[in-house]
Design a protein around this motif. Structure first.
Motif, PDB file in Angstrom:
ATOM      1  N   MET A   1     -12.613 -14.728   2.295  1.00 47.02           N
ATOM      2  CA  MET A   1     -13.163 -13.530   1.618  1.00 47.02           C
ATOM      3  C   MET A   1     -12.045 -12.520   1.397  1.00 47.02           C
ATOM      4  N   HIS A   2     -11.563 -11.934   2.559  1.00 46.63           N
ATOM      5  CA  HIS A   2     -10.240 -11.361   2.446  1.00 46.63           C
ATOM      6  C   HIS A   2     -10.085 -10.181   1.538  1.00 46.63           C
ATOM      7  N   THR A   3     -10.756  -9.128   1.788  1.00 47.70           N
ATOM      8  CA  THR A   3     -10.294  -7.883   1.179  1.00 47.70           C
ATOM      9  C   THR A   3      -9.725  -7.056   2.317  1.00 47.70           C
ATOM     10  N   PRO A   4      -8.533  -7.452   2.764  1.00 46.15           N
ATOM     11  CA  PRO A   4      -7.992  -6.847   3.972  1.00 46.15           C
ATOM     12  C   PRO A   4      -7.981  -5.335   3.836  1.00 46.15           C
ATOM     13  N   VAL A   5      -8.491  -4.690   4.854  1.00 43.15           N
ATOM     14  CA  VAL A   5      -8.495  -3.221   4.854  1.00 43.15           C
ATOM     15  C   VAL A   5      -7.096  -2.719   4.511  1.00 43.15           C
ATOM     16  N   LEU A   9      -0.299   2.969   5.223  1.00 42.51           N
ATOM     17  CA  LEU A   9       0.854   3.201   4.351  1.00 42.51           C
ATOM     18  C   LEU A   9       0.497   2.910   2.905  1.00 42.51           C
ATOM     19  N   ASP A  10      -0.320   1.887   2.674  1.00 40.85           N
ATOM     20  CA  ASP A  10      -0.780   1.610   1.310  1.00 40.85           C
ATOM     21  C   ASP A  10      -1.388   2.870   0.721  1.00 40.85           C
ATOM     22  N   LEU A  11      -2.294   3.461   1.487  1.00 40.76           N
ATOM     23  CA  LEU A  11      -3.027   4.625   0.995  1.00 40.76           C
ATOM     24  C   LEU A  11      -2.094   5.798   0.738  1.00 40.76           C
ATOM     25  N   ILE A  12      -1.194   6.035   1.665  1.00 41.74           N
ATOM     26  CA  ILE A  12      -0.298   7.182   1.522  1.00 41.74           C
ATOM     27  C   ILE A  12       0.579   7.023   0.289  1.00 41.74           C
ATOM     28  N   PHE A  13       1.264   5.894   0.206  1.00 38.33           N
ATOM     29  CA  PHE A  13       2.189   5.717  -0.915  1.00 38.33           C
ATOM     30  C   PHE A  13       1.443   5.685  -2.249  1.00 38.33           C
ATOM     31  N   ALA A  14       0.288   5.036  -2.264  1.00 33.90           N
ATOM     32  CA  ALA A  14      -0.482   4.987  -3.509  1.00 33.90           C
ATOM     33  C   ALA A  14      -0.895   6.411  -3.901  1.00 33.90           C
ATOM     34  N   ALA A  15      -1.305   7.189  -2.914  1.00 38.21           N
ATOM     35  CA  ALA A  15      -1.705   8.562  -3.205  1.00 38.21           C
ATOM     36  C   ALA A  15      -0.541   9.344  -3.792  1.00 38.21           C
ATOM     37  N   LEU A  16       0.644   9.106  -3.261  1.00 38.17           N
ATOM     38  CA  LEU A  16       1.813   9.858  -3.709  1.00 38.17           C
ATOM     39  C   LEU A  16       2.352   9.371  -5.044  1.00 38.17           C
TER      40      LEU A  16
ATOM     41  N   GLU B 108       3.356  -4.164  11.692  1.00 38.77           N
ATOM     42  CA  GLU B 108       3.164  -4.816  10.397  1.00 38.77           C
ATOM     43  C   GLU B 108       3.311  -6.324  10.522  1.00 38.77           C
ATOM     44  N   MET B 109       4.271  -6.754  11.328  1.00 40.89           N
ATOM     45  CA  MET B 109       4.468  -8.190  11.494  1.00 40.89           C
ATOM     46  C   MET B 109       3.216  -8.834  12.076  1.00 40.89           C
ATOM     47  N   GLN B 110       2.549  -8.111  12.968  1.00 40.36           N
ATOM     48  CA  GLN B 110       1.299  -8.650  13.498  1.00 40.36           C
ATOM     49  C   GLN B 110       0.293  -8.827  12.378  1.00 40.36           C
ATOM     50  N   ASP B 111       0.263  -7.865  11.490  1.00 40.13           N
ATOM     51  CA  ASP B 111      -0.600  -7.983  10.320  1.00 40.13           C
ATOM     52  C   ASP B 111      -0.271  -9.240   9.526  1.00 40.13           C
ATOM     53  N   TRP B 112       1.017  -9.461   9.337  1.00 41.35           N
ATOM     54  CA  TRP B 112       1.432 -10.582   8.502  1.00 41.35           C
ATOM     55  C   TRP B 112       0.943 -11.904   9.081  1.00 41.35           C
ATOM     56  N   THR B 113       1.090 -12.049  10.394  1.00 35.21           N
ATOM     57  CA  THR B 113       0.725 -13.329  11.012  1.00 35.21           C
ATOM     58  C   THR B 113      -0.778 -13.461  11.148  1.00 35.21           C
TER      59      THR B 113
END
Lengths: 115, 115
Positions: A1-5, A9-16, B108-113
């Motif tokens: 399924m995989h819409t990983p939260v 950092l995604d949110l911050i950089f995207a916002a900026l 982040e690496m934990q996220d990756w794995t």
DNA sequence: GGAATGGTCAACCAGACGGTTGAATAATGC
DNA sequence: GCATTATTCAACCGTCTGGTTGACCATTCC
């Protein structure tokens, strides 16, 4: 399924990454503002600005507090810390040079007026 | 008409807003890499990585240099400076704490794995 | 020369994004 | 109570984004 939260950092950089939102942040640097006041200098609908503010809030860059019928927006400078730390890992940039920042603001303001 | 040329900051922050691209940058922190080598740890097509690299290059965060049939990617840490300066204006963060950065990378690496 | 390797290009797709408008909600002012 | 003000919600729309696949160069190797 995989819409990983999305990572914070995604949110911050995207916002900026949006110039409108960056401009809003610099406005809030001056002082807290009501939503309508934030919207005033822009040529877009209030609803659009409202959405931008939601994005900033979701990223933790501002906080919104409703008091009476107006919603106050205040900068949360700490919200940028995570991103700053991450970027810091790529080389120690000079101890924040505010004159540099000033120049950036001036440059951006020229962009704003050259509409 | 109005497709105003995207500000450099737009490009940088947008580039940084994607976790794949951030991960690529940290990989390049170790050493320069060929495109295929960059792609190796990811579960997506080479073409997808190629596009990500283009985005990073357009933002000035990496430089790509073709030598023979392989294209080398190297980090351009200076590319982050503009963004760093801009963010710096919102409060002087501690003189870059590399331990903090280390912790971020580990997280982040934990996220990756945990794929 | 021909096969294999390294990478990009082009077309396509689903979903996110930035904006609009119009209606809805909520607090204030008279 | 009613009009006004402040803000959000919901639906919609065109464009951008992140991914796919398959064809297409280049370069290297035998």
């Amino acid at each position: 399924m995989h819409t990983p939260v999305p990572d914070r950092l995604d949110l911050i950089f995207a916002a900026l990454s949006d110039p409108t939102r960056r401009r809003v942040l610099t406005m809030l640097l001056e002082d807290d503002m009501a939503v309508s006041d934030v919207a005033e200098p822009f040529q877009m609908s209030l609803a659009a600005i409202s959405k931008h503010l939601s994005v900033l809030a979701a990223a933790g860059l501002i906080r919104q507090e409703r008091r009476g019928r107006i919603t106050w927006c205040k900068l949360d400078p700490d919200g940028m810390r995570a991103a700053s730390v991450w970027m810091g890992g790529f080389g120690q940039f000079d101890p924040v040079d505010l004159d540099d920042f000033e120049r950036f603001l001036v440059a951006e303001m020229q962009d704003w007026t050259r509409e």
